[in-house]
Design a protein around this motif. Structure first.
Motif, PDB file in Angstrom:
ATOM      1  N   THR A 190     -14.449   6.380  10.316  1.00 39.82           N
ATOM      2  CA  THR A 190     -13.657   5.250  10.782  1.00 39.82           C
ATOM      3  C   THR A 190     -14.056   3.992  10.021  1.00 39.82           C
ATOM      4  O   THR A 190     -13.210   3.231   9.581  1.00 39.82           O
ATOM      5  N   ALA A 191     -15.347   3.800   9.833  1.00 38.72           N
ATOM      6  CA  ALA A 191     -15.813   2.637   9.081  1.00 38.72           C
ATOM      7  C   ALA A 191     -15.341   2.716   7.638  1.00 38.72           C
ATOM      8  O   ALA A 191     -14.928   1.725   7.057  1.00 38.72           O
ATOM      9  N   ALA A 192     -15.385   3.904   7.047  1.00 39.68           N
ATOM     10  CA  ALA A 192     -14.952   4.062   5.658  1.00 39.68           C
ATOM     11  C   ALA A 192     -13.463   3.767   5.512  1.00 39.68           C
ATOM     12  O   ALA A 192     -13.039   3.116   4.568  1.00 39.68           O
ATOM     13  N   ALA A 193     -12.652   4.246   6.459  1.00 40.54           N
ATOM     14  CA  ALA A 193     -11.211   4.016   6.381  1.00 40.54           C
ATOM     15  C   ALA A 193     -10.880   2.542   6.507  1.00 40.54           C
ATOM     16  O   ALA A 193     -10.015   2.036   5.809  1.00 40.54           O
ATOM     17  N   SER A 194     -11.582   1.830   7.379  1.00 38.95           N
ATOM     18  CA  SER A 194     -11.271   0.418   7.569  1.00 38.95           C
ATOM     19  C   SER A 194     -11.744  -0.428   6.391  1.00 38.95           C
ATOM     20  O   SER A 194     -11.259  -1.519   6.192  1.00 38.95           O
ATOM     21  N   SER A 195     -12.703   0.065   5.607  1.00 38.51           N
ATOM     22  CA  SER A 195     -13.206  -0.707   4.479  1.00 38.51           C
ATOM     23  C   SER A 195     -12.589  -0.264   3.162  1.00 38.51           C
ATOM     24  O   SER A 195     -12.950  -0.769   2.118  1.00 38.51           O
ATOM     25  N   CYS A 196     -11.670   0.670   3.188  1.00 38.12           N
ATOM     26  CA  CYS A 196     -11.056   1.183   1.968  1.00 38.12           C
ATOM     27  C   CYS A 196     -10.132   0.133   1.358  1.00 38.12           C
ATOM     28  O   CYS A 196      -9.237  -0.378   2.007  1.00 38.12           O
ATOM     29  N   SER A 197     -10.351  -0.173   0.081  1.00 34.72           N
ATOM     30  CA  SER A 197      -9.516  -1.181  -0.576  1.00 34.72           C
ATOM     31  C   SER A 197      -8.413  -0.554  -1.422  1.00 34.72           C
ATOM     32  O   SER A 197      -7.553  -1.258  -1.928  1.00 34.72           O
ATOM     33  N   THR A 198      -8.441   0.765  -1.596  1.00 37.26           N
ATOM     34  CA  THR A 198      -7.403   1.442  -2.373  1.00 37.26           C
ATOM     35  C   THR A 198      -6.297   1.920  -1.444  1.00 37.26           C
ATOM     36  O   THR A 198      -6.563   2.556  -0.433  1.00 37.26           O
ATOM     37  N   TRP A 199      -5.060   1.591  -1.781  1.00 36.30           N
ATOM     38  CA  TRP A 199      -3.896   2.000  -1.006  1.00 36.30           C
ATOM     39  C   TRP A 199      -3.035   2.902  -1.863  1.00 36.30           C
ATOM     40  O   TRP A 199      -2.876   2.674  -3.060  1.00 36.30           O
ATOM     41  N   TYR A 200      -2.468   3.937  -1.263  1.00 35.90           N
ATOM     42  CA  TYR A 200      -1.614   4.904  -1.941  1.00 35.90           C
ATOM     43  C   TYR A 200      -0.203   4.856  -1.376  1.00 35.90           C
ATOM     44  O   TYR A 200      -0.020   4.716  -0.182  1.00 35.90           O
ATOM     45  N   VAL A 201       0.771   4.982  -2.247  1.00 35.49           N
ATOM     46  CA  VAL A 201       2.166   5.049  -1.820  1.00 35.49           C
ATOM     47  C   VAL A 201       2.379   6.429  -1.212  1.00 35.49           C
ATOM     48  O   VAL A 201       1.953   7.440  -1.774  1.00 35.49           O
ATOM     49  N   ASN A 202       3.025   6.506  -0.043  1.00 31.53           N
ATOM     50  CA  ASN A 202       3.192   7.789   0.650  1.00 31.53           C
ATOM     51  C   ASN A 202       4.608   8.332   0.570  1.00 31.53           C
ATOM     52  O   ASN A 202       4.973   9.246   1.294  1.00 31.53           O
ATOM     53  N   SER A 203       5.423   7.761  -0.321  1.00 28.02           N
ATOM     54  CA  SER A 203       6.814   8.179  -0.443  1.00 28.02           C
ATOM     55  C   SER A 203       7.252   8.012  -1.896  1.00 28.02           C
ATOM     56  O   SER A 203       6.473   7.559  -2.736  1.00 28.02           O
ATOM     57  N   ASN A 204       8.487   8.351  -2.183  1.00 25.77           N
ATOM     58  CA  ASN A 204       9.019   8.219  -3.539  1.00 25.77           C
ATOM     59  C   ASN A 204      10.111   7.168  -3.591  1.00 25.77           C
ATOM     60  O   ASN A 204      10.886   7.016  -2.654  1.00 25.77           O
ATOM     61  N   GLY A 205      10.172   6.425  -4.701  1.00 28.93           N
ATOM     62  CA  GLY A 205      11.194   5.402  -4.879  1.00 28.93           C
ATOM     63  C   GLY A 205      10.954   4.167  -4.039  1.00 28.93           C
ATOM     64  O   GLY A 205      11.899   3.539  -3.563  1.00 28.93           O
ATOM     65  N   VAL A 206       9.686   3.779  -3.869  1.00 29.52           N
ATOM     66  CA  VAL A 206       9.325   2.625  -3.050  1.00 29.52           C
ATOM     67  C   VAL A 206       9.380   1.367  -3.919  1.00 29.52           C
ATOM     68  O   VAL A 206       8.791   1.313  -5.002  1.00 29.52           O
ATOM     69  N   ASN A 207      10.100   0.353  -3.449  1.00 33.27           N
ATOM     70  CA  ASN A 207      10.195  -0.905  -4.185  1.00 33.27           C
ATOM     71  C   ASN A 207       8.849  -1.621  -4.213  1.00 33.27           C
ATOM     72  O   ASN A 207       8.179  -1.757  -3.192  1.00 33.27           O
ATOM     73  N   PHE A 208       8.486  -2.098  -5.397  1.00 35.82           N
ATOM     74  CA  PHE A 208       7.285  -2.897  -5.624  1.00 35.82           C
ATOM     75  C   PHE A 208       7.791  -4.315  -5.849  1.00 35.82           C
ATOM     76  O   PHE A 208       8.391  -4.608  -6.885  1.00 35.82           O
ATOM     77  N   ARG A 209       7.611  -5.205  -4.874  1.00 38.26           N
ATOM     78  CA  ARG A 209       8.331  -6.484  -4.833  1.00 38.26           C
ATOM     79  C   ARG A 209       7.466  -7.693  -5.195  1.00 38.26           C
ATOM     80  O   ARG A 209       6.243  -7.653  -5.060  1.00 38.26           O
ATOM     81  N   THR A 210       8.147  -8.768  -5.608  1.00 35.25           N
ATOM     82  CA  THR A 210       7.466 -10.001  -5.988  1.00 35.25           C
ATOM     83  C   THR A 210       6.925 -10.776  -4.791  1.00 35.25           C
ATOM     84  O   THR A 210       6.114 -11.681  -4.961  1.00 35.25           O
ATOM     85  N   GLY A 211       7.334 -10.431  -3.595  1.00 34.70           N
ATOM     86  CA  GLY A 211       6.861 -11.108  -2.384  1.00 34.70           C
ATOM     87  C   GLY A 211       6.898 -10.175  -1.199  1.00 34.70           C
ATOM     88  O   GLY A 211       7.447  -9.068  -1.271  1.00 34.70           O
TER      89      GLY A 211
END
Length: 114
Positions: free
Chosen positions: A32-53
């Motif tokens: 639980t501590a490791a998950a809350s301190s994780c700074s890497t995020w992964y996209v969990n789907s395909n075709g996800v918009n990466f937006r300017t805001g």
């Protein structure tokens, strides 16, 4: 003396029974501590918009596909700002920084142990 030996045997047996439960409880707290301190995020789907805001009203700089990932820069109102760790599957260069909805991303890489 016999009563003391019996009491000691009962306490030792109770400790042996409690030991596995304690051993299983410690890793749960650590994960639980490791998950809350994780700074890497992964996209969990395909075709996800990466937006300017942080919102759908902002322009998309490109699309992300599972398992594109990035380092969390900041978060706000259901959005996470990521800096891509590697070139994305669609060709966005490493270091590109933009926003993705938290509903299409997860902290750390989920692992299926089944």
């Amino acid at each position: 003396m016999k009563r003391s030996a019996t009491a000691l045997a009962v306490m030792s047996f109770a400790l042996v029974l409690a030991a596995p439960a304690a051993a299983h409880a410690a890793p749960a707290r650590a994960s639980t501590a490791a998950a809350s301190s994780c700074s890497t995020w992964y996209v969990n789907s395909n075709g996800v918009n990466f937006r300017t805001g942080p919102g759908t009203g902002y322009r998309s700089v490109g699309l992300l596909y599972y398992p594109d990932s990035g380092t969390r820069v900041s978060e706000t109102d259901g959005w996470v700002k990521l800096r891509l760790r590697y070139k994305s599957r669609t060709g966005l260069p490493a270091g590109t920084t933009a926003w993705v909805s938290k509903s299409y991303s997860n902290p750390c890489l989920p692992i299926d142990l089944t």
